[in-house]
Write a protein that holds these residues in place. Sequence first.
Motif, PDB file in Angstrom:
ATOM      1  N   SER A 268      72.840  47.376  51.708  1.00 51.51           N
ATOM      2  CA  SER A 268      73.865  46.778  52.605  1.00 51.51           C
ATOM      3  C   SER A 268      73.568  45.758  53.323  1.00 51.51           C
ATOM      4  CB  SER A 268      74.758  47.934  53.048  1.00 51.51           C
ATOM      5  OG  SER A 268      74.064  48.080  54.399  1.00 51.51           O
TER       6      SER A 268
ATOM      7  N   ASP B 251      74.736  41.887  52.687  1.00 46.88           N
ATOM      8  CA  ASP B 251      76.230  42.011  53.251  1.00 46.88           C
ATOM      9  C   ASP B 251      76.589  41.804  54.615  1.00 46.88           C
ATOM     10  OD1 ASP B 251      77.150  41.754  50.507  1.00 46.88           O
ATOM     11  OD2 ASP B 251      77.308  44.001  50.208  1.00 46.88           O
TER      12      ASP B 251
ATOM     13  N   ASN C  91      74.505  42.806  62.589  1.00 48.40           N
ATOM     14  CA  ASN C  91      74.890  41.139  62.122  1.00 48.40           C
ATOM     15  C   ASN C  91      74.557  40.298  63.065  1.00 48.40           C
ATOM     16  OD1 ASN C  91      77.025  38.845  62.379  1.00 48.40           O
ATOM     17  ND2 ASN C  91      76.525  38.909  60.361  1.00 48.40           N
TER      18      ASN C  91
ATOM     19  N   LYS D  24      78.438  45.426  63.007  1.00 44.77           N
ATOM     20  CA  LYS D  24      78.915  44.249  63.890  1.00 44.77           C
ATOM     21  C   LYS D  24      77.633  43.861  64.736  1.00 44.77           C
ATOM     22  CE  LYS D  24      82.362  41.764  66.632  1.00 44.77           C
ATOM     23  NZ  LYS D  24      83.607  42.136  67.440  1.00 44.77           N
TER      24      LYS D  24
ATOM     25  N   GLU E 120      80.375  47.884  50.788  1.00 47.10           N
ATOM     26  CA  GLU E 120      80.025  47.145  49.604  1.00 47.10           C
ATOM     27  C   GLU E 120      79.359  48.151  48.675  1.00 47.10           C
ATOM     28  OE1 GLU E 120      81.296  44.221  48.710  1.00 47.10           O
ATOM     29  OE2 GLU E 120      82.310  43.488  50.585  1.00 47.10           O
TER      30      GLU E 120
ATOM     31  N   LYS F  24      73.464  33.162  55.995  1.00 44.67           N
ATOM     32  CA  LYS F  24      74.894  32.968  55.729  1.00 44.67           C
ATOM     33  C   LYS F  24      75.436  31.823  55.149  1.00 44.67           C
ATOM     34  CE  LYS F  24      75.258  35.609  59.974  1.00 44.67           C
ATOM     35  NZ  LYS F  24      75.921  35.469  61.516  1.00 44.67           N
TER      36      LYS F  24
ATOM     37  N   LYS G 271      75.629  38.489  55.983  1.00 45.61           N
ATOM     38  CA  LYS G 271      76.618  37.628  55.708  1.00 45.61           C
ATOM     39  C   LYS G 271      77.877  37.744  56.482  1.00 45.61           C
ATOM     40  CE  LYS G 271      74.593  36.831  51.066  1.00 45.61           C
ATOM     41  NZ  LYS G 271      74.768  37.203  49.619  1.00 45.61           N
ATOM     42  N   GLY G 272      78.036  38.868  57.530  1.00 49.41           N
ATOM     43  CA  GLY G 272      79.183  39.045  57.849  1.00 49.41           C
ATOM     44  C   GLY G 272      80.022  40.048  57.356  1.00 49.41           C
ATOM     45  N   LYS G 273      79.872  40.648  55.883  1.00 47.78           N
ATOM     46  CA  LYS G 273      80.604  41.538  55.296  1.00 47.78           C
ATOM     47  C   LYS G 273      80.455  42.906  55.965  1.00 47.78           C
ATOM     48  CE  LYS G 273      80.384  38.861  50.777  1.00 47.78           C
ATOM     49  NZ  LYS G 273      79.919  38.980  49.589  1.00 47.78           N
ATOM     50  N   LEU G 274      81.333  43.173  56.687  1.00 55.96           N
ATOM     51  CA  LEU G 274      81.065  44.476  57.864  1.00 55.96           C
ATOM     52  C   LEU G 274      81.992  45.475  57.070  1.00 55.96           C
ATOM     53  CD1 LEU G 274      81.252  42.749  61.189  1.00 55.96           C
ATOM     54  CD2 LEU G 274      79.573  43.010  59.775  1.00 55.96           C
ATOM     55  N   TYR G 275      82.543  45.669  55.974  1.00 56.62           N
ATOM     56  CA  TYR G 275      82.986  46.634  55.403  1.00 56.62           C
ATOM     57  C   TYR G 275      82.266  47.116  54.199  1.00 56.62           C
ATOM     58  CZ  TYR G 275      86.897  45.069  57.949  1.00 56.62           C
ATOM     59  OH  TYR G 275      87.825  44.821  59.049  1.00 56.62           O
TER      60      TYR G 275
ATOM     61  N   GLN H   3      85.121  53.325  55.377  1.00 57.10           N
ATOM     62  CA  GLN H   3      84.611  52.521  56.379  1.00 57.10           C
ATOM     63  C   GLN H   3      83.722  53.521  57.380  1.00 57.10           C
ATOM     64  OE1 GLN H   3      84.135  49.619  56.717  1.00 57.10           O
ATOM     65  NE2 GLN H   3      83.885  48.928  58.800  1.00 57.10           N
TER      66      GLN H   3
END
Length: 252
Positions: A199, A202, A236, A233, A211, A252, A205-209, A217
């Motif tokens: 993870s 991601d 990141n 967060k 994947e 990013k 890259k700021g994808k905080l959900y 969550q």
Amino acid sequence: MTTDLQIQVIYPDKDLSDFVESFWMLANSSNTDKDISTLPDGRVDIIFSYSDTEPFNAMLMDLDRNCSSVIFTARTFSFAVSFKLLAVEYILDTSIANQGNLPVFLPNNFWDIKQSDLNPFETFVKKISEQIKSILQHKKIESRKKKLFDLIYSSNGAMTVKDLSDKSNWSSREINRYFHKYIGISLKEYCTILRFQSSLPDIKKGKLYPEQNFSDQAHFIKAVKKHSGLTPKELNKNENDRFVQFLILPKK
């Protein structure tokens, strides 16, 4: 912080890919100590290093379960091979189950690697690869173990223990006995580490959900906090560029 840190990664030939995840080099060529942190990545490392104040040495590192912070001293140069877990039994012929997250110093002549073999980095990779291939010539890999680890890594730890057991034709009880004998954790815990590690691109890259097949969550945040000490967060932000793995991830 990262200006004076150099990191380089080389991936193994296909015939070593079942056992070796990568080879890497990390160097602090400055005259200033650096605060760095490493995140659990599911690998077992052998690190060869030297500095202006410390002689050349080789260490077997334990599998990281949590974030580790260290002072990477000035003028220190480290070269490593990162193994997948199948290598613990078949290449290293050892167990790390009781290592206690502490390095084990290896003999000075381990694998006949000398300080002069470290530079250039490609020379180190070639010599280590030859040593591993030589060891594997005398080993017969049990098919169900190879199948199990193929499934674990190809799914980034996302398959359930039951599915892994069924598809590898190996009972979950026997699998966990194997993991506790050689690694010191359960298969489920190891898969969580792999999902966390997978993870990271991601998160950067700021994808905080979630994947990577986290159920929701809340479970995603719990896993990230367990292995990094931070929320997605916070991770990141990577304040002060402290996480070494983020240096080699796509920007990013």
